[in-house]
Scaffold this motif. Sequence first.
Motif, mmCIF file in Angstrom:
data_model
loop_
_atom_site.group_PDB
_atom_site.id
_atom_site.type_symbol
_atom_site.label_atom_id
_atom_site.label_comp_id
_atom_site.label_asym_id
_atom_site.label_seq_id
_atom_site.Cartn_x
_atom_site.Cartn_y
_atom_site.Cartn_z
ATOM 1 N N GLU A 247 0.854 -1.144 -0.021
ATOM 2 C CA GLU A 247 -0.109 0.104 -0.069
ATOM 3 C C GLU A 247 0.835 1.160 -0.057
ATOM 4 N N LEU A 248 1.973 1.291 0.790
ATOM 5 C CA LEU A 248 2.788 2.369 1.050
ATOM 6 C C LEU A 248 3.379 2.391 -0.444
ATOM 7 N N MET B 99 2.528 1.986 -3.351
ATOM 8 C CA MET B 99 1.532 2.167 -4.372
ATOM 9 C C MET B 99 1.518 3.713 -4.209
ATOM 10 N N GLN B 100 1.889 4.272 -3.211
ATOM 11 C CA GLN B 100 1.667 5.765 -3.201
ATOM 12 C C GLN B 100 2.550 6.495 -4.056
ATOM 13 N N GLN B 101 2.007 7.585 -4.764
ATOM 14 C CA GLN B 101 2.789 8.467 -5.802
ATOM 15 C C GLN B 101 3.794 8.967 -4.980
ATOM 16 N N TYR C 83 6.465 7.864 -3.526
ATOM 17 C CA TYR C 83 7.316 6.760 -2.545
ATOM 18 C C TYR C 83 8.048 5.977 -3.205
ATOM 19 N N GLY D 168 8.956 7.522 -7.687
ATOM 20 C CA GLY D 168 7.566 7.111 -7.194
ATOM 21 C C GLY D 168 6.663 7.132 -7.792
ATOM 22 N N PRO E 144 2.046 3.818 -9.586
ATOM 23 C CA PRO E 144 0.770 4.476 -9.829
ATOM 24 C C PRO E 144 0.618 4.408 -11.759
#
Lengths: 110, 143
Positions: B83-84, B86-88, B90, B105, B109
């Motif tokens: 989940e982390l 997947m963050q734009q 990161y 990062g 996405p």
Amino acid sequence: MIVKEIVEKLNLTVHSGEAGLSREITGGYTSDLLSDVMGNCDAGKIWITLQTHKNVMAIASLKDIAAVILIKDLKPETDMAAQSETEEIPVLGTSLPAFELTGQLYELLK
Amino acid sequence: MLFDFEIQGGDFATAGNASSQIKKILKQLNVDHRDIKRIVVALYEAEVNVVAHAFGGKISAEINTTEVRIRLVDEGPGIPDIELAMQQGYSTASPEVREMGFGAGMGLPNMKKNTDEMHITSVVDEGTTVELIFFLNQTPPNH
């Protein structure tokens, strides 16, 4: 407008990929982040960047980018130039920084 | 039709080769250019992820008239928190990889945005499996 006309009007150096100078240009995109170009640059655009490695050509080819312009007198690395010849996607050069070159290209294409 | 490719971890000179081959195959099969575009974006990002983070991996692509399924299986460090990841914005990419313009990062996405379904499973210190699924000819005609 084709790549060759941009070369003449902006007084650009042709580093490699001369065979692609007749490619049609639909616009420009300025970025040094490869994923940004991969995700957001459309086919037929000219890509302005300071990245000089071979992966630039992989992206240019996958995205059907018309040509790449390297800013601030940067030169393509040997394998980038070779890939540009193979793909027939020109790598061009300017002494200008990205801001000025982008402005001039925008004026030409708007 | 099934196609298999190998990815060498750390070898940026060959990153994108599988994407390039698959693009050629899709063109030959007359797949809609809008579908080709999004398949190529997602696959390239996935390929670069294996090169940047794993020791190596395999790609298998299954192409038929209605859908394309691409599975990337790598041996590598795995992703502890998907989940982390997947963050734009990161990224755990190395400074060298970032200097090349990767590791912003944006990869995962970008992949999510360009697929109809994306499944990631990962085991830390073993590796990651990514499945990219595309349903063909679903784009509205005037898009």
